[in-house]
Structure formats: structure tokens, C-alpha cells
Design an enzyme around this catalytic site. Structure first.
Site, PDB file in Angstrom:
ATOM      1  N   LYS A 118      -6.217  -1.037   7.689  1.00  0.00           N
ATOM      2  CA  LYS A 118      -6.361  -2.245   8.504  1.00  0.00           C
ATOM      3  C   LYS A 118      -6.740  -1.916   9.958  1.00  0.00           C
ATOM      4  CE  LYS A 118      -3.175  -4.926   5.620  1.00  0.00           C
ATOM      5  NZ  LYS A 118      -2.053  -5.896   5.618  1.00  0.00           N
TER       6      LYS A 118
ATOM      7  N   TYR B  11      -7.842 -13.120   1.105  1.00  0.00           N
ATOM      8  CA  TYR B  11      -6.412 -13.437   1.179  1.00  0.00           C
ATOM      9  C   TYR B  11      -6.114 -14.874   0.743  1.00  0.00           C
ATOM     10  CZ  TYR B  11      -4.885  -9.086   3.436  1.00  0.00           C
ATOM     11  OH  TYR B  11      -4.543  -7.775   3.707  1.00  0.00           O
TER      12      TYR B  11
ATOM     13  N   PHE C  75       1.731 -17.538   7.854  1.00  0.00           N
ATOM     14  CA  PHE C  75       1.100 -16.429   8.572  1.00  0.00           C
ATOM     15  C   PHE C  75      -0.389 -16.286   8.284  1.00  0.00           C
ATOM     16  CE2 PHE C  75       3.103 -14.651   4.694  1.00  0.00           C
ATOM     17  CZ  PHE C  75       2.001 -14.066   4.076  1.00  0.00           C
TER      18      PHE C  75
ATOM     19  N   ARG D 182       1.664   1.664  -4.139  1.00  0.00           N
ATOM     20  CA  ARG D 182       2.650   0.774  -3.499  1.00  0.00           C
ATOM     21  C   ARG D 182       3.864   1.577  -3.007  1.00  0.00           C
ATOM     22  NH1 ARG D 182       1.292  -4.355  -3.448  1.00  0.00           N
ATOM     23  NH2 ARG D 182       3.386  -5.216  -3.221  1.00  0.00           N
TER      24      ARG D 182
ATOM     25  N   THR E  88       6.284  -3.954   2.757  1.00  0.00           N
ATOM     26  CA  THR E  88       5.368  -4.715   3.619  1.00  0.00           C
ATOM     27  C   THR E  88       5.808  -4.674   5.081  1.00  0.00           C
ATOM     28  OG1 THR E  88       4.962  -6.213   1.765  1.00  0.00           O
ATOM     29  CG2 THR E  88       4.312  -7.008   3.949  1.00  0.00           C
TER      30      THR E  88
ATOM     31  N   ARG F 147       3.601   3.010   5.775  1.00  0.00           N
ATOM     32  CA  ARG F 147       3.994   1.928   6.697  1.00  0.00           C
ATOM     33  C   ARG F 147       5.133   2.376   7.623  1.00  0.00           C
ATOM     34  NH1 ARG F 147       3.127  -2.646   2.096  1.00  0.00           N
ATOM     35  NH2 ARG F 147       1.049  -3.354   2.695  1.00  0.00           N
TER      36      ARG F 147
ATOM     37  N   ASN G  42       0.381  -3.837   9.574  1.00  0.00           N
ATOM     38  CA  ASN G  42       1.127  -2.871   8.752  1.00  0.00           C
ATOM     39  C   ASN G  42       0.224  -1.803   8.134  1.00  0.00           C
ATOM     40  OD1 ASN G  42      -0.035  -4.450   6.779  1.00  0.00           O
ATOM     41  ND2 ASN G  42       1.861  -4.878   5.681  1.00  0.00           N
TER      42      ASN G  42
ATOM     43  N   HIS H  42      -3.267  -2.181   3.071  1.00  0.00           N
ATOM     44  CA  HIS H  42      -3.073  -3.135   1.972  1.00  0.00           C
ATOM     45  C   HIS H  42      -3.289  -2.372   0.671  1.00  0.00           C
ATOM     46  CE1 HIS H  42      -3.629  -6.582  -0.714  1.00  0.00           C
ATOM     47  NE2 HIS H  42      -4.647  -5.908  -1.212  1.00  0.00           N
TER      48      HIS H  42
ATOM     49  N   GLU I 242      -9.901  -7.240  -6.872  1.00  0.00           N
ATOM     50  CA  GLU I 242     -10.084  -6.831  -5.474  1.00  0.00           C
ATOM     51  C   GLU I 242     -11.148  -5.741  -5.352  1.00  0.00           C
ATOM     52  OE1 GLU I 242      -5.585  -7.962  -3.896  1.00  0.00           O
ATOM     53  OE2 GLU I 242      -6.238  -5.879  -3.823  1.00  0.00           O
TER      54      GLU I 242
HETATM   55  P1  CMP Z   1      -0.830  -7.231   2.628  1.00  0.00           P
HETATM   56  O1  CMP Z   1      -0.292  -6.274   1.610  1.00  0.00           O
HETATM   57  O2  CMP Z   1      -2.182  -6.971   3.151  1.00  0.00           O
HETATM   58  O3  CMP Z   1      -0.781  -8.712   2.029  1.00  0.00           O
HETATM   59  C1  CMP Z   1      -0.675  -9.862   2.861  1.00  0.00           C
HETATM   60  C2  CMP Z   1      -0.393  -9.530   4.271  1.00  0.00           C
HETATM   61  O4  CMP Z   1       0.114 -10.557   5.079  1.00  0.00           O
HETATM   62  C3  CMP Z   1       0.689  -8.463   4.337  1.00  0.00           C
HETATM   63  O5  CMP Z   1       0.196  -7.225   3.876  1.00  0.00           O
HETATM   64  C4  CMP Z   1       1.078  -8.511   5.806  1.00  0.00           C
HETATM   65  O6  CMP Z   1       0.281  -7.667   6.618  1.00  0.00           O
HETATM   66  C5  CMP Z   1       0.744  -9.951   6.200  1.00  0.00           C
HETATM   67  N1  CMP Z   1       1.928 -10.691   6.610  1.00  0.00           N
HETATM   68  C6  CMP Z   1       2.117 -11.201   7.830  1.00  0.00           C
HETATM   69  N2  CMP Z   1       3.293 -11.833   7.892  1.00  0.00           N
HETATM   70  C7  CMP Z   1       3.870 -11.723   6.673  1.00  0.00           C
HETATM   71  C8  CMP Z   1       5.101 -12.182   6.107  1.00  0.00           C
HETATM   72  N3  CMP Z   1       5.987 -12.877   6.817  1.00  0.00           N
HETATM   73  N4  CMP Z   1       5.353 -11.881   4.809  1.00  0.00           N
HETATM   74  C9  CMP Z   1       4.459 -11.180   4.075  1.00  0.00           C
HETATM   75  N5  CMP Z   1       3.263 -10.718   4.562  1.00  0.00           N
HETATM   76  C10 CMP Z   1       2.985 -10.990   5.849  1.00  0.00           C
END
Ligand code: CMP
Length: 141
Positions: free
Chosen positions: A11, A51, A59, A87, A93, A104, A114, A117, A128
Site C-alpha cells: 500500500k 474494495y 471507513f 494472511r 488488520t 503489519r 497497514n 492487503h 482479485e
Molecule cells: P485490507 O486487508 O486492505 O482490507 C480493507 C481495508 O480497510 C483494511 O485492509 C484496512 O486497511 C482498511 N480499514 C480501515 N479501517 C478499518 C476498520 N475499522 N476495520 C477494517 N478495515 C479497516
């Protein structure tokens, strides 16, 4: 055991800090192979489509703005149980909840910024990967 592919995105927070090499090292150290990757700039439209499953989440708008704020590196990782393995390698996350040694925990700045992805299922990995890569870009040899 089965050989799988998964989609990874490094990212904008990570490309901005020049740590894509560090992340790739952590990926390769786990045994996953990076079989395709490209550094691209997402448009708002593309990031929103990618997304889409999160579009009702509070968010969503911030997430899309963040994902277009700088370049990303989209990657295809391949290996035994690649989806679940990646993962584990990424960690939770929210970096505050991530285990020591995960990408992370070591790299992420916040739940939004973070650093990476990864696809959350084999089915989603297929979708994807085809979102970003054509068949001819996926050379496994
Ligand atoms: P990702 O695995 O890319 O999938 C969705 C993304 O939303 C997640 O990682 C986070 O970077 C982002 N995100 C921001 N806020 C939140 C939240 N409160 N809960 C989950 N994902 C979030």
C-alpha cells in the site's frame, strides 16, 4: 496441501517509506514466490471497484482516498496454501493486534495505513488476481 495463488498489494504508506524491498524479503522468507508484480497508481474508480465489498462501511471513503494517495505494488504470490500463509505473514488488520514478526507489526502505521492487503479466500484470490493481471502476466516457470 495445495499450491495456490493469492493477491497482495503493498500500500501507499509502504511505497512512500521505500520499504517494498523489506516487505518482499519478508514474503520470500516465508517461502512464498512472487510470480508477478507491478507498481501502479490506482484511480478512485479502480480503488472503489476493488474494495466494493466494503462500500457500506464507515471507513470506505477514507480507505479509497488513502489507496490513491500514492503508488501501490500489486503482486501475485504462489505457494503451498498461499492464501492462509500470506494472511499469517501479514498479521492482523490492526497492527496493534498483529503478532511480532508479521509485516503489519513490523511495518504498518495504523489500521488504515497497514502496509499490505492479501486476499481472504481462494475464491476471492482468483477474482482479485484477474482484477489486476491477465493470464499472460502469470508465468509460473
Ligand atoms: P485490507 O486487508 O486492505 O482490507 C480493507 C481495508 O480497510 C483494511 O485492509 C484496512 O486497511 C482498511 N480499514 C480501515 N479501517 C478499518 C476498520 N475499522 N476495520 C477494517 N478495515 C479497516
Amino acid at each position: 496441501m495445495s499450491t495456490e495463488k493469492t493477491l497482495s498489494i503493498i500500500k501507499p504508506d509502504a511505497t512512500a517509506r521505500n520499504i517494498t524491498g523489506k516487505i518482499n524479503y519478508m514474503i520470500e522468507k516465508s517461502g512464498l514466490n512472487i510470480i508477478a508484480q507491478k507498481r501502479i497508481k490506482l484511480s478512485k474508480e479502480v480503488a472503489s471497484r476493488f474494495y466494493e465489498v466494503h462500500k457500506e462501511r464507515p471507513f470506505f471513503e477514507d480507505l479509497v482516498s488513502f489507496m490513491v494517495s500514492g503508488p501501490v505494488v500489486v503482486q501475485v504470490l504462489q505457494g503451498e496454501n498461499a492464501v492462509a500463509l500470506y494472511r499469517r505473514v501479514m498479521g492482523a488488520t490492526n497492527p496493534d493486534d498483529a503478532e511480532k514478526g508479521t509485516i503489519r507489526k513490523e511495518c504498518a502505521l495504523s489500521i488504515e495505513a497497514n502496509s499490505v492487503h492479501g486476499s481472504d479466500s481462494v475464491d476471492n484470490a482468483k477474482k482479485e488476481i484477474s482484477f489486476f493481471f491477465s493470464e499472460t502476466e502469470l508465468y509460473e516457470g
